[in-house]
Write a protein that holds these residues in place. Structure first.
Motif, PDB file in Angstrom:
ATOM      1  N   ASP A  11     -52.380  -9.607 -24.990  1.00 59.03           N
ATOM      2  CA  ASP A  11     -52.873  -8.437 -25.698  1.00 59.03           C
ATOM      3  C   ASP A  11     -53.644  -7.528 -24.750  1.00 59.03           C
ATOM      4  O   ASP A  11     -53.599  -6.303 -24.874  1.00 59.03           O
ATOM      5  N   GLY A  64     -46.161  -1.720 -26.444  1.00 57.95           N
ATOM      6  CA  GLY A  64     -46.065  -2.992 -27.150  1.00 57.95           C
ATOM      7  C   GLY A  64     -45.032  -3.887 -26.508  1.00 57.95           C
ATOM      8  O   GLY A  64     -44.439  -3.538 -25.483  1.00 57.95           O
ATOM      9  N   ARG A  65     -44.822  -5.034 -27.125  1.00 61.97           N
ATOM     10  CA  ARG A  65     -43.869  -5.998 -26.602  1.00 61.97           C
ATOM     11  C   ARG A  65     -42.536  -5.877 -27.335  1.00 61.97           C
ATOM     12  O   ARG A  65     -42.487  -5.618 -28.536  1.00 61.97           O
ATOM     13  N   ALA A  66     -41.473  -6.042 -26.577  1.00 58.22           N
ATOM     14  CA  ALA A  66     -40.125  -5.751 -27.072  1.00 58.22           C
ATOM     15  C   ALA A  66     -39.638  -6.770 -28.091  1.00 58.22           C
ATOM     16  O   ALA A  66     -39.699  -7.979 -27.861  1.00 58.22           O
ATOM     17  N   PHE A  67     -39.138  -6.256 -29.211  1.00 56.04           N
ATOM     18  CA  PHE A  67     -38.369  -7.009 -30.190  1.00 56.04           C
ATOM     19  C   PHE A  67     -36.954  -6.450 -30.086  1.00 56.04           C
ATOM     20  O   PHE A  67     -36.701  -5.310 -30.478  1.00 56.04           O
ATOM     21  N   THR A  68     -36.025  -7.228 -29.535  1.00 59.48           N
ATOM     22  CA  THR A  68     -34.742  -6.677 -29.114  1.00 59.48           C
ATOM     23  C   THR A  68     -33.604  -6.962 -30.090  1.00 59.48           C
ATOM     24  O   THR A  68     -33.540  -8.019 -30.711  1.00 59.48           O
ATOM     25  N   VAL A  71     -40.035  -8.081 -37.800  1.00 62.36           N
ATOM     26  CA  VAL A  71     -40.638  -7.560 -36.570  1.00 62.36           C
ATOM     27  C   VAL A  71     -42.157  -7.682 -36.664  1.00 62.36           C
ATOM     28  O   VAL A  71     -42.766  -7.154 -37.598  1.00 62.36           O
ATOM     29  N   SER A  77     -45.277  -4.668 -32.302  1.00 62.73           N
ATOM     30  CA  SER A  77     -44.104  -4.769 -31.429  1.00 62.73           C
ATOM     31  C   SER A  77     -43.415  -3.415 -31.300  1.00 62.73           C
ATOM     32  O   SER A  77     -43.598  -2.510 -32.116  1.00 62.73           O
ATOM     33  N   ILE A 133     -45.722  -1.327 -36.886  1.00 62.92           N
ATOM     34  CA  ILE A 133     -44.896  -1.505 -35.687  1.00 62.92           C
ATOM     35  C   ILE A 133     -45.207  -0.361 -34.722  1.00 62.92           C
ATOM     36  O   ILE A 133     -45.456   0.776 -35.128  1.00 62.92           O
ATOM     37  N   PRO A 170     -36.829 -10.056 -24.584  1.00 58.47           N
ATOM     38  CA  PRO A 170     -37.828 -10.150 -25.652  1.00 58.47           C
ATOM     39  C   PRO A 170     -39.209 -10.446 -25.063  1.00 58.47           C
ATOM     40  O   PRO A 170     -39.368 -11.310 -24.199  1.00 58.47           O
ATOM     41  N   GLY A 171     -40.200  -9.699 -25.518  1.00 60.20           N
ATOM     42  CA  GLY A 171     -41.559  -9.897 -25.054  1.00 60.20           C
ATOM     43  C   GLY A 171     -41.959  -9.078 -23.849  1.00 60.20           C
ATOM     44  O   GLY A 171     -43.141  -9.046 -23.487  1.00 60.20           O
ATOM     45  N   SER A 189     -42.000  -9.257 -18.085  1.00 58.52           N
ATOM     46  CA  SER A 189     -43.175 -10.099 -18.307  1.00 58.52           C
ATOM     47  C   SER A 189     -43.533 -10.924 -17.084  1.00 58.52           C
ATOM     48  O   SER A 189     -44.714 -11.188 -16.829  1.00 58.52           O
TER      49      SER A 189
END
Length: 220
Positions: free
Chosen positions: A4, A45-49, A69, A73, A101, A155-156, A171
């Motif tokens: 975070d 943010g972090r990827a939700f693919t 989701v 994200s 989101i 992802p992430g 990451s």
């Protein structure tokens, strides 16, 4: 490093500075052709693919994933760069905005841009047009590695977008990228401060090694 906290660090940096840091480390993370649907849009943010492909017969869904989701994200949709059909519209915008989101990035196009602008929900894509993707494309996989503007997104991964476009911080390298970007940002702030005080720009740049800030280093 807390994940975070890295989202917070990325949010405090602009995409141009992060792009310079990526170049310095020899990492390809600048998403070509992907632009904000409104200049004021920002996302971090972090990827939700999700990966899309041509529709089968009977056709699969264009997307019933939005309730899965996590808040905060970034929805990352790989539609192979297609500009003839959309994979995002007003219903998804409304629900994504309500659920907290962080935004949406599309290698392809969206529609219903008036609502995302009204709500301030950030959408980044190659363009926008009204033709639906229903019965033309379908979700092939969720939570897989995708490609956005010729950039690999897992992802992430950290995703940052602003008026200059979108960058992706893998990451495995995000700490090094953020460290480099913060160093570049500090140097550029110092150069501007000296110039405001009357120092010649070339001298201020020399003092802080401006022309080497983005140069490729031997190792990341």
């Amino acid at each position: 490093m807390n994940q975070d906290r890295n989202v917070e660090r990325a949010a405090s940096l602009d995409c141009a500075t992060l792009s310079d840091a990526l170049d310095r480390l020899g990492i390809h993370g600048q998403c070509a052709w992907i632009k904000a649907r409104a200049d004021e849009f920002r996302l971090t943010g972090r990827a939700f693919t999700l990966l899309y492909g041509p529709a089968s017969k009977p056709a699969g869904t264009v997307g019933d994933y939005i309730d899965d989701v996590p808040p905060g994200s970034v929805v990352v949709l790989d539609n192979g760069g297609r500009e003839d059909v959309t994979v995002w519209g007003d219903i998804l915008t409304e629900i994504a905005h309500r659920r907290g989101i962080a935004g949406t990035v599309i290698d392809g196009i969206c529609r219903d841009v008036a609502l995302c602008r009204k709500l301030g929900y950030p959408v980044f894509s190659r363009g926008h047009w009204m033709r639906t993707g229903k019965d033309r494309v379908q979700v092939e996989a969720t939570g897989v590695v995708v490609s956005i503007g010729s950039v690999r997104v897992a992802p992430g991964d950290l995703v940052r977008g602003d008026a200059d476009g979108v960058v992706v911080l893998p990451s495995a390298h995000e700490d090094a990228i953020l460290d480099a970007a913060e160093e570049i940002s500090r140097a550029e702030d110092a150069i501007r401060a000296l110039a405001r005080e009357g120092t010649r720009l070339d001298e201020a740049r020399r003092q802080f090694g401006y022309h080497r800030l983005q140069s490729l280093k031997d190792s990341a």
